[in-house]
Motif scaffolding. Structure first.
Motif, PDB file in Angstrom:
ATOM      1  N   LEU A  70       0.757  -1.306   0.075  1.00 32.82           N
ATOM      2  CA  LEU A  70      -0.061  -0.299  -0.113  1.00 32.82           C
ATOM      3  C   LEU A  70       0.705   1.325   0.379  1.00 32.82           C
ATOM      4  CD1 LEU A  70      -2.946  -0.922   2.315  1.00 32.82           C
ATOM      5  CD2 LEU A  70      -2.828  -1.198  -0.168  1.00 32.82           C
ATOM      6  N   THR A  71       2.158   1.049   0.627  1.00 33.54           N
ATOM      7  CA  THR A  71       2.384   2.075   0.313  1.00 33.54           C
ATOM      8  C   THR A  71       3.912   1.971   1.358  1.00 33.54           C
ATOM      9  OG1 THR A  71       2.771   5.021   1.725  1.00 33.54           O
ATOM     10  CG2 THR A  71       1.643   2.945   3.285  1.00 33.54           C
ATOM     11  N   ARG A  72       4.728   3.237   1.265  1.00 33.85           N
ATOM     12  CA  ARG A  72       6.814   2.518   1.950  1.00 33.85           C
ATOM     13  C   ARG A  72       7.383   3.723   2.417  1.00 33.85           C
ATOM     14  NH1 ARG A  72      10.977  -0.746  -1.258  1.00 33.85           N
ATOM     15  NH2 ARG A  72       9.597  -2.258  -0.323  1.00 33.85           N
ATOM     16  N   GLU A  73       7.455   4.366   3.674  1.00 37.06           N
ATOM     17  CA  GLU A  73       7.072   5.966   4.008  1.00 37.06           C
ATOM     18  C   GLU A  73       8.399   5.549   5.257  1.00 37.06           C
ATOM     19  OE1 GLU A  73       4.502   8.001   4.075  1.00 37.06           O
ATOM     20  OE2 GLU A  73       3.925   6.401   2.967  1.00 37.06           O
ATOM     21  N   SER A  74       9.079   6.208   4.408  1.00 32.19           N
ATOM     22  CA  SER A  74      11.263   6.630   5.588  1.00 32.19           C
ATOM     23  C   SER A  74      10.456   7.851   6.461  1.00 32.19           C
ATOM     24  CB  SER A  74      11.414   7.286   4.583  1.00 32.19           C
ATOM     25  OG  SER A  74      12.651   7.889   5.147  1.00 32.19           O
ATOM     26  N   PHE A  75      11.486   7.352   7.259  1.00 29.46           N
ATOM     27  CA  PHE A  75      11.357   8.524   9.012  1.00 29.46           C
ATOM     28  C   PHE A  75      12.357   8.843   9.203  1.00 29.46           C
ATOM     29  CE2 PHE A  75       7.298   5.538   8.944  1.00 29.46           C
ATOM     30  CZ  PHE A  75       5.969   6.409   9.085  1.00 29.46           C
ATOM     31  N   ASP A  76      12.912   9.768   8.973  1.00 31.34           N
ATOM     32  CA  ASP A  76      13.941  10.771   9.260  1.00 31.34           C
ATOM     33  C   ASP A  76      13.329  11.642  10.446  1.00 31.34           C
ATOM     34  OD1 ASP A  76      12.617  12.189   7.791  1.00 31.34           O
ATOM     35  OD2 ASP A  76      14.058  13.207   7.442  1.00 31.34           O
ATOM     36  N   ARG A  77      12.725  11.519  11.081  1.00 30.32           N
ATOM     37  CA  ARG A  77      12.575  12.449  11.964  1.00 30.32           C
ATOM     38  C   ARG A  77      10.883  12.017  12.301  1.00 30.32           C
ATOM     39  NH1 ARG A  77       8.331  15.043   9.324  1.00 30.32           N
ATOM     40  NH2 ARG A  77       8.591  15.460   6.870  1.00 30.32           N
ATOM     41  N   GLN A  78      10.238  12.484  12.970  1.00 30.03           N
ATOM     42  CA  GLN A  78       8.598  11.808  13.799  1.00 30.03           C
ATOM     43  C   GLN A  78       7.087  12.962  13.183  1.00 30.03           C
ATOM     44  OE1 GLN A  78       8.147  11.457  18.403  1.00 30.03           O
ATOM     45  NE2 GLN A  78       5.802  12.100  18.144  1.00 30.03           N
ATOM     46  N   ARG A  79       6.939  11.721  12.769  1.00 33.47           N
ATOM     47  CA  ARG A  79       5.437  12.423  12.026  1.00 33.47           C
ATOM     48  C   ARG A  79       4.693  11.483  11.289  1.00 33.47           C
ATOM     49  NH1 ARG A  79       5.323  10.725   6.350  1.00 33.47           N
ATOM     50  NH2 ARG A  79       7.041   9.096   5.573  1.00 33.47           N
ATOM     51  N   THR A  80       3.374  11.546  11.326  1.00 34.16           N
ATOM     52  CA  THR A  80       2.065  10.961  11.240  1.00 34.16           C
ATOM     53  C   THR A  80       1.804  10.785   9.773  1.00 34.16           C
ATOM     54  OG1 THR A  80       1.094  11.891  13.323  1.00 34.16           O
ATOM     55  CG2 THR A  80      -0.745  11.147  11.676  1.00 34.16           C
ATOM     56  N   VAL A  81       1.116   9.637   9.374  1.00 35.71           N
ATOM     57  CA  VAL A  81       0.820   9.471   8.087  1.00 35.71           C
ATOM     58  C   VAL A  81      -0.725   8.885   8.215  1.00 35.71           C
ATOM     59  CG1 VAL A  81       1.313   7.783   6.420  1.00 35.71           C
ATOM     60  CG2 VAL A  81       3.277   8.412   7.865  1.00 35.71           C
ATOM     61  N   ARG A  82      -1.076   9.197   7.569  1.00 36.68           N
ATOM     62  CA  ARG A  82      -2.581   9.120   7.100  1.00 36.68           C
ATOM     63  C   ARG A  82      -2.786   7.922   5.759  1.00 36.68           C
ATOM     64  NH1 ARG A  82      -6.243  11.490  10.699  1.00 36.68           N
ATOM     65  NH2 ARG A  82      -8.473  11.271   9.443  1.00 36.68           N
ATOM     66  N   LEU A  83      -3.295   6.768   5.988  1.00 36.82           N
ATOM     67  CA  LEU A  83      -3.714   5.926   4.993  1.00 36.82           C
ATOM     68  C   LEU A  83      -4.522   5.425   5.120  1.00 36.82           C
ATOM     69  CD1 LEU A  83      -2.364   4.652   3.094  1.00 36.82           C
ATOM     70  CD2 LEU A  83      -1.580   2.503   4.288  1.00 36.82           C
ATOM     71  N   ARG A  84      -5.440   5.462   3.167  1.00 38.52           N
ATOM     72  CA  ARG A  84      -6.518   4.345   3.965  1.00 38.52           C
ATOM     73  C   ARG A  84      -6.561   2.760   3.391  1.00 38.52           C
ATOM     74  NH1 ARG A  84     -10.625   2.663  -0.543  1.00 38.52           N
ATOM     75  NH2 ARG A  84     -12.647   2.336   0.965  1.00 38.52           N
ATOM     76  N   VAL A  85      -7.154   2.520   3.827  1.00 37.42           N
ATOM     77  CA  VAL A  85      -6.866   1.010   3.985  1.00 37.42           C
ATOM     78  C   VAL A  85      -8.132   0.401   2.659  1.00 37.42           C
ATOM     79  CG1 VAL A  85      -7.031  -1.911   4.706  1.00 37.42           C
ATOM     80  CG2 VAL A  85      -5.748   0.248   6.140  1.00 37.42           C
ATOM     81  N   PRO A  86      -7.870  -0.166   1.540  1.00 28.11           N
ATOM     82  CA  PRO A  86      -9.255   0.420   0.904  1.00 28.11           C
ATOM     83  C   PRO A  86     -10.534  -1.348   1.313  1.00 28.11           C
ATOM     84  CG  PRO A  86      -7.289  -1.195  -0.621  1.00 28.11           C
ATOM     85  CD  PRO A  86      -7.084  -0.927   0.590  1.00 28.11           C
ATOM     86  N   GLU A  87     -10.374  -2.171   1.437  1.00 28.08           N
ATOM     87  CA  GLU A  87     -10.506  -3.601   2.068  1.00 28.08           C
ATOM     88  C   GLU A  87     -10.313  -4.665   2.859  1.00 28.08           C
ATOM     89  OE1 GLU A  87     -10.511  -5.685  -1.619  1.00 28.08           O
ATOM     90  OE2 GLU A  87      -7.830  -6.407  -0.659  1.00 28.08           O
TER      91      GLU A  87
END
Length: 238
Positions: A70-87
């Motif tokens: 669904l996604t690949r996220e890199s975290f070089d600092r603190q952050r928030t990710v919102r991701l829609r999961v389709p099913e």
């Protein structure tokens, strides 16, 4: 698939026993590992994570649903990710780019052989976990990293032979001390080339100690999830 609402995240895999740890309401990825859960519905995944950069790269979190990325996220600092999961399905959060580097002094003792007056075996060899090393009975090889001694019990009096080799830490090679019955039989510096050792021993326990241990952590890439929440979609009205 057995889903719950709210979903329960669990350890799916960890390469080392401490690779993935629950921490402060979230999870700490400290080695190659992944979380998984079974979702009953589509929805939105909300996660806040912080990374420790090492080896010139930030930690990466892979999120997949039913084995589809669904996604690949890199975290070089603190952050928030919102991701829609389709099913609905099996959701996996994986950490696969772990990196760790240290400088350690390691002594290796190998090819143990006993030539006794009445026997030709070792009665026992004990390499406690606190040594930082281990013992391989199949190859008769031990490693030592910490100052905790290993213990060898000869089957009787005679000659104990082995080979020692070292890996330098802090630019200094390990030094080993062999003691039996309160006496020092030998104190020997190791080198990167193998060196033969011959000891006249009795049936008493023989201890081998790394007397100049050295360890320094140089780099450690980790990923820490501070918040992990799944908000299901409301069912559509007919």
């Amino acid at each position: 698939m057995s889903c719950t609402q709210p979903p329960k995240f669990r350890v799916g895999y960890q390469r080392e026993s401490n690779g993935l740890q629950p921490r402060d309401g979230g999870f700490s990825f400290q080695g190659l590992s992944w979380l998984e859960t079974d979702l009953c519905t589509p929805g939105t995944l909300i996660l806040t994570a912080a990374g420790e950069v090492a080896g010139g790269e930030a930690p990466i979190l892979d999120v997949a649903l039913n084995s589809k990325m669904l996604t690949r996220e890199s975290f070089d600092r603190q952050r928030t990710v919102r991701l829609r999961v389709p099913e609905a399905g099996r959701l996996t959060l994986g950490y696969f780019n772990d990196y760790y580097r240290s400088d350690a002094r390691v002594a290796t003792l190998e090819n143990f052989s006993m030539k006794g007056d009445t026997c030709r075996t070792l009665q026992a060899v004990d390499v406690p976990p606190e040594t930082g090393g281990d013992w391989s009975p199949s190859t008769a090889t031990a490693t030592l990293v910490a100052a905790v001694p290993m213990t060898v019990i000869p089957c009787g009096s005679g000659e104990l032979t082995l080979r020692v080799v070292g890996r330098a830490g802090g630019k200094v090679f390990p030094v080993l001390k062999f003691q039996q019955g309160g006496r020092t039989l030998l104190q020997i510096p190791t080198r990167e080339t193998r060196k033969a050792v011959l000891l006249k021993v009795t049936p008493e326990p023989l201890t081998v100690t790394l007397i100049n241990p050295y360890f320094k952590q140089l780099a450690d890439r980790n990923l820490h999830i501070r918040r992990l929440e799944f908000r299901p979609e409301s069912p559509s009205l007919p």
